[in-house]
Motif scaffolding. Structure first.
Motif, PDB file in Angstrom:
ATOM      1  N   GLU A 117       0.912  -1.234  -0.055  1.00  0.00           N
ATOM      2  CA  GLU A 117       0.142  -0.009  -0.004  1.00  0.00           C
ATOM      3  C   GLU A 117       0.944   1.264  -0.136  1.00  0.00           C
ATOM      4  O   GLU A 117       0.471   2.121  -0.803  1.00  0.00           O
ATOM      5  N   LYS A 118       2.039   1.270   0.668  1.00  0.00           N
ATOM      6  CA  LYS A 118       2.705   2.310   0.918  1.00  0.00           C
ATOM      7  C   LYS A 118       3.437   2.847  -0.479  1.00  0.00           C
ATOM      8  O   LYS A 118       3.446   4.143  -0.847  1.00  0.00           O
ATOM      9  N   LYS A 119       3.912   1.587  -1.189  1.00  0.00           N
ATOM     10  CA  LYS A 119       4.407   1.707  -2.597  1.00  0.00           C
ATOM     11  C   LYS A 119       3.564   2.056  -3.567  1.00  0.00           C
ATOM     12  O   LYS A 119       3.742   2.314  -4.863  1.00  0.00           O
ATOM     13  N   GLY A 120       2.290   1.597  -3.107  1.00  0.00           N
ATOM     14  CA  GLY A 120       1.195   1.583  -4.613  1.00  0.00           C
ATOM     15  C   GLY A 120       1.379   0.671  -5.348  1.00  0.00           C
ATOM     16  O   GLY A 120       0.885   0.960  -6.574  1.00  0.00           O
ATOM     17  N   SER A 121       2.019  -0.392  -5.182  1.00  0.00           N
ATOM     18  CA  SER A 121       2.464  -1.467  -6.184  1.00  0.00           C
ATOM     19  C   SER A 121       2.883  -2.693  -5.464  1.00  0.00           C
ATOM     20  O   SER A 121       3.566  -2.733  -4.647  1.00  0.00           O
ATOM     21  N   LEU A 122       1.949  -3.952  -6.071  1.00  0.00           N
ATOM     22  CA  LEU A 122       2.236  -5.141  -5.725  1.00  0.00           C
ATOM     23  C   LEU A 122       3.785  -5.531  -5.945  1.00  0.00           C
ATOM     24  O   LEU A 122       4.596  -5.859  -5.043  1.00  0.00           O
ATOM     25  N   LEU A 123       4.010  -5.343  -7.302  1.00  0.00           N
ATOM     26  CA  LEU A 123       5.769  -5.685  -7.627  1.00  0.00           C
ATOM     27  C   LEU A 123       6.425  -5.160  -6.735  1.00  0.00           C
ATOM     28  O   LEU A 123       7.762  -5.894  -6.613  1.00  0.00           O
ATOM     29  N   GLN A 124       6.559  -3.761  -6.598  1.00  0.00           N
ATOM     30  CA  GLN A 124       7.544  -3.102  -5.836  1.00  0.00           C
ATOM     31  C   GLN A 124       7.661  -3.429  -4.352  1.00  0.00           C
ATOM     32  O   GLN A 124       8.557  -2.997  -3.652  1.00  0.00           O
ATOM     33  N   GLY A 125       6.464  -3.935  -3.967  1.00  0.00           N
ATOM     34  CA  GLY A 125       6.240  -4.252  -2.599  1.00  0.00           C
ATOM     35  C   GLY A 125       6.696  -5.658  -2.262  1.00  0.00           C
ATOM     36  O   GLY A 125       6.792  -6.088  -1.017  1.00  0.00           O
ATOM     37  N   LEU A 126       7.064  -6.542  -3.144  1.00  0.00           N
ATOM     38  CA  LEU A 126       7.814  -7.744  -2.784  1.00  0.00           C
ATOM     39  C   LEU A 126       9.005  -7.836  -2.353  1.00  0.00           C
ATOM     40  O   LEU A 126       9.968  -7.061  -2.726  1.00  0.00           O
ATOM     41  N   ALA A 127       9.266  -8.822  -1.730  1.00  0.00           N
ATOM     42  CA  ALA A 127      10.579  -9.170  -0.761  1.00  0.00           C
ATOM     43  C   ALA A 127      11.103 -10.333  -1.259  1.00  0.00           C
ATOM     44  O   ALA A 127      10.324 -11.118  -1.674  1.00  0.00           O
ATOM     45  N   PRO A 128      12.377 -10.819  -1.036  1.00  0.00           N
ATOM     46  CA  PRO A 128      12.853 -11.921  -1.602  1.00  0.00           C
ATOM     47  C   PRO A 128      12.496 -13.455  -0.839  1.00  0.00           C
ATOM     48  O   PRO A 128      12.119 -14.131  -1.641  1.00  0.00           O
ATOM     49  N   TRP A 129      11.809 -13.273   0.348  1.00  0.00           N
ATOM     50  CA  TRP A 129      11.257 -14.354   0.856  1.00  0.00           C
ATOM     51  C   TRP A 129       9.952 -14.539   0.367  1.00  0.00           C
ATOM     52  O   TRP A 129       9.262 -15.693   0.462  1.00  0.00           O
ATOM     53  N   ASN A 130       8.861 -13.456  -0.286  1.00  0.00           N
ATOM     54  CA  ASN A 130       7.966 -13.800  -0.902  1.00  0.00           C
ATOM     55  C   ASN A 130       8.105 -14.640  -2.058  1.00  0.00           C
ATOM     56  O   ASN A 130       7.331 -15.556  -2.225  1.00  0.00           O
ATOM     57  N   ILE A 131       9.080 -14.446  -3.045  1.00  0.00           N
ATOM     58  CA  ILE A 131       9.309 -15.167  -3.940  1.00  0.00           C
ATOM     59  C   ILE A 131       9.876 -16.436  -3.741  1.00  0.00           C
ATOM     60  O   ILE A 131       9.400 -17.872  -4.385  1.00  0.00           O
ATOM     61  N   ARG A 132      10.745 -16.952  -2.470  1.00  0.00           N
ATOM     62  CA  ARG A 132      10.964 -18.009  -2.198  1.00  0.00           C
ATOM     63  C   ARG A 132       9.897 -18.724  -1.726  1.00  0.00           C
ATOM     64  O   ARG A 132       9.944 -20.321  -2.084  1.00  0.00           O
ATOM     65  N   ARG A 133       8.748 -18.369  -1.094  1.00  0.00           N
ATOM     66  CA  ARG A 133       7.693 -19.019  -0.672  1.00  0.00           C
ATOM     67  C   ARG A 133       6.960 -19.288  -1.781  1.00  0.00           C
ATOM     68  O   ARG A 133       6.168 -20.364  -1.877  1.00  0.00           O
ATOM     69  N   TYR A 134       6.630 -18.573  -2.725  1.00  0.00           N
ATOM     70  CA  TYR A 134       6.142 -18.749  -4.045  1.00  0.00           C
ATOM     71  C   TYR A 134       6.785 -19.783  -4.681  1.00  0.00           C
ATOM     72  O   TYR A 134       6.065 -20.970  -5.267  1.00  0.00           O
ATOM     73  N   ASN A 135       8.100 -19.889  -4.658  1.00  0.00           N
ATOM     74  CA  ASN A 135       8.609 -21.113  -5.451  1.00  0.00           C
ATOM     75  C   ASN A 135       8.331 -22.238  -4.795  1.00  0.00           C
ATOM     76  O   ASN A 135       8.124 -23.329  -5.700  1.00  0.00           O
ATOM     77  N   ASP A 136       8.309 -22.658  -3.433  1.00  0.00           N
ATOM     78  CA  ASP A 136       8.054 -23.646  -2.882  1.00  0.00           C
ATOM     79  C   ASP A 136       6.534 -23.894  -2.968  1.00  0.00           C
ATOM     80  O   ASP A 136       5.993 -25.203  -3.320  1.00  0.00           O
ATOM     81  N   TRP A 137       5.613 -23.131  -3.123  1.00  0.00           N
ATOM     82  CA  TRP A 137       4.029 -23.362  -3.468  1.00  0.00           C
ATOM     83  C   TRP A 137       3.961 -23.773  -4.681  1.00  0.00           C
ATOM     84  O   TRP A 137       3.236 -24.798  -4.984  1.00  0.00           O
ATOM     85  N   LEU A 138       4.590 -23.274  -5.788  1.00  0.00           N
ATOM     86  CA  LEU A 138       4.581 -23.561  -7.202  1.00  0.00           C
ATOM     87  C   LEU A 138       5.116 -25.016  -7.423  1.00  0.00           C
ATOM     88  O   LEU A 138       4.192 -25.901  -8.148  1.00  0.00           O
ATOM     89  N   THR A 171      16.435  -4.968 -13.794  1.00  0.00           N
ATOM     90  CA  THR A 171      17.452  -4.364 -14.583  1.00  0.00           C
ATOM     91  C   THR A 171      16.945  -2.911 -15.088  1.00  0.00           C
ATOM     92  O   THR A 171      18.008  -1.785 -15.110  1.00  0.00           O
ATOM     93  N   MET A 172      15.776  -2.464 -14.900  1.00  0.00           N
ATOM     94  CA  MET A 172      15.182  -1.394 -15.330  1.00  0.00           C
ATOM     95  C   MET A 172      14.905  -0.449 -13.878  1.00  0.00           C
ATOM     96  O   MET A 172      14.093   0.584 -14.097  1.00  0.00           O
ATOM     97  N   SER A 173      15.361  -1.258 -12.787  1.00  0.00           N
ATOM     98  CA  SER A 173      15.237  -0.409 -11.762  1.00  0.00           C
ATOM     99  C   SER A 173      13.614  -0.187 -11.230  1.00  0.00           C
ATOM    100  O   SER A 173      13.482   0.486 -10.539  1.00  0.00           O
ATOM    101  N   TYR A 174      12.963  -0.885 -11.615  1.00  0.00           N
ATOM    102  CA  TYR A 174      11.582  -0.979 -11.199  1.00  0.00           C
ATOM    103  C   TYR A 174      11.393  -1.483 -10.005  1.00  0.00           C
ATOM    104  O   TYR A 174      10.448  -1.057  -9.275  1.00  0.00           O
ATOM    105  N   ILE A 175      12.079  -2.559  -9.636  1.00  0.00           N
ATOM    106  CA  ILE A 175      12.334  -3.219  -8.171  1.00  0.00           C
ATOM    107  C   ILE A 175      13.676  -2.975  -7.749  1.00  0.00           C
ATOM    108  O   ILE A 175      14.513  -2.980  -8.694  1.00  0.00           O
TER     109      ILE A 175
END
Length: 391
Positions: A117-138, A171-175
């Motif tokens: 909510e602070k960043k107004g962006s789901l993608l910019q609000g993601l952290a490394p552990w979110n992706i690791r958890r997604y990886n395990d879920w997938l 690469t484009m510094s969006y995250i």
């Protein structure tokens, strides 16, 4: 909106041309909106504005706009080398599903809502552990065929698209973090590939079923797939003008991947079946130069949607109820008949990998080898020569 009124540049930076709420829409509906490239001009204007102000390239883009721009971005001056519409649809489906899953199961992935909510962006609000958890879920989510986890081949496709997208954002510094590094790679080994082999005898059983049924429509489509090695999309896109006669034989010019054309041999018998197919549909059977009518028409007299026809082919084969189908790990699909074409070439002693590669329209001879890999291992098993003699 082919072009944007940019008289007020400040209004432009605050205007999300493609709203983030599309993420939570029905994916099919969202894709129908995002597949249109009419917004690319406006995206470029917003990017140019950010660059002129010394900001990050994607400073004024929303999550949806970033996905849109990534999918439609053209990397090559040669149009043939850029993503085709079908590829864009696949990318959009995977990326939208990825975002939808993160939102739907935010607790599972420990996504911090206040940061998003602070960043107004789901993608910019993601952290490394979110992706690791997604990886395990997938890896464990039972969303694959038959309610099982995804196959390695399916995981590889999904992960490749998501990794590429996240790497692009970094690469484009969006995250800020290299989130793509948190996704494990899915390498497809030969044993991981689904068994798509189909022998000459099995093909003949399927064809015989529809010959007995006198179903000229199903029979012709299955015969065309098995005897030409064509991709289902190539058959659907073929026009009457693409059928021609040369060197005493009938040929069909098809357009494959990367818009590469090749000629498929059409046997006299298949030609007769195609003529009967068209006659039953109420259309002419004469070959006319310049005739852009579809070669094979559906019951409404229109071009086949290749995805719908592909599903219908799978249903056609399953409907036969043939005994050998009970022992198959994977269903017989339209693509299976391309493997059958390769195997029958070997069985009939006509196989030469170089010529098979060109007949099937493969970019590499390695792809043609993959088609034959499982079959050749069984064929060359030394036990075949003597084990049946042991009593």
């Amino acid at each position: 909106m082919d072009k944007l009124d940019i008289t007020n540049m400040n209004d432009l930076t605050n205007q999300n041309l493609i709203h983030n709420n599309l993420i939570q829409n029905n994916i099919h509906d969202a894709i129908n909106i995002l597949i249109d490239n009419k917004y690319t001009y406006a995206m470029n204007i917003k990017i140019e504005l950010a660059e002129k102000e010394g900001r990050k390239k994607y400073e004024y883009l929303s999550d949806m706009e970033v996905i849109y721009y990534y999918v439609h971005f053209e990397r090559d001056m040669d149009e043939k080398k850029n993503r085709k519409r079908d590829t864009k649809q696949i990318y959009l489906k995977e990326l939208l599903t990825f975002c939808q899953t993160l939102i739907k199961d935010a607790d599972v992935f420990d996504i911090r809502g206040e940061e998003v909510e602070k960043k107004g962006s789901l993608l910019q609000g993601l952290a490394p552990w979110n992706i690791r958890r997604y990886n395990d879920w997938l890896k464990t989510a039972k969303l694959g065929r038959g309610g099982k986890p995804y196959s390695v081949a399916t995981l590889a496709k999904k992960v490749t698209i998501i990794r590429s997208f996240l790497k692009h954002l970094y690469t484009m510094s969006y995250i800020e973090a290299p989130l793509h590094e948190e996704l494990q790679k899915a390498n497809v080994r030969s044993e991981d590939r689904p068994n798509r082999d189909l022998s000459y005898g099995e093909v003949m059983q399927i064809l015989e079923y529809y010959r007995q049924k006198r179903d000229i429509f199903s029979y012709t489509i299955l015969l065309a797939l098995a005897s030409t090695g064509a991709r289902i999309q190539e058959l659907c896109q073929a026009r009457v003008k693409d059928l021609f006669y040369a060197e005493g034989k009938y040929w069909l010019r098809v357009t494959g991947k990367r818009d590469k054309q090749r000629d498929l041999f059409i046997s006299d018998y298949l030609f007769q079946c195609i003529c009967e197919f068209r006659k039953r549909r109420g259309y002419e059977t004469d070959i006319k130069t310049g005739d852009i009518m579809p070669l094979l028409l559906n019951r409404n007299g229109k071009i086949y949607n290749f995805r719908i026809l592909s599903n219908q082919v799978t249903e056609m084969v399953a409907k036969t109820g043939l005994e050998f189908l009970k022992y198959r790990e994977n269903p017989v699909t339209a693509h299976t008949f391309r493997h059958a074409f390769a195997i029958m070439s070997v069985e009939e002693g006509n196989a030469d990998l170089y010529h098979l590669m060109h007949t099937l329209g493969h970019e590499s001879i390695k792809t043609s080898q993959i088609y034959l890999e499982k079959y050749m291992k069984r064929k060359n098993n030394v036990g075949v020569g003597f084990a049946d003699k042991l009593k």
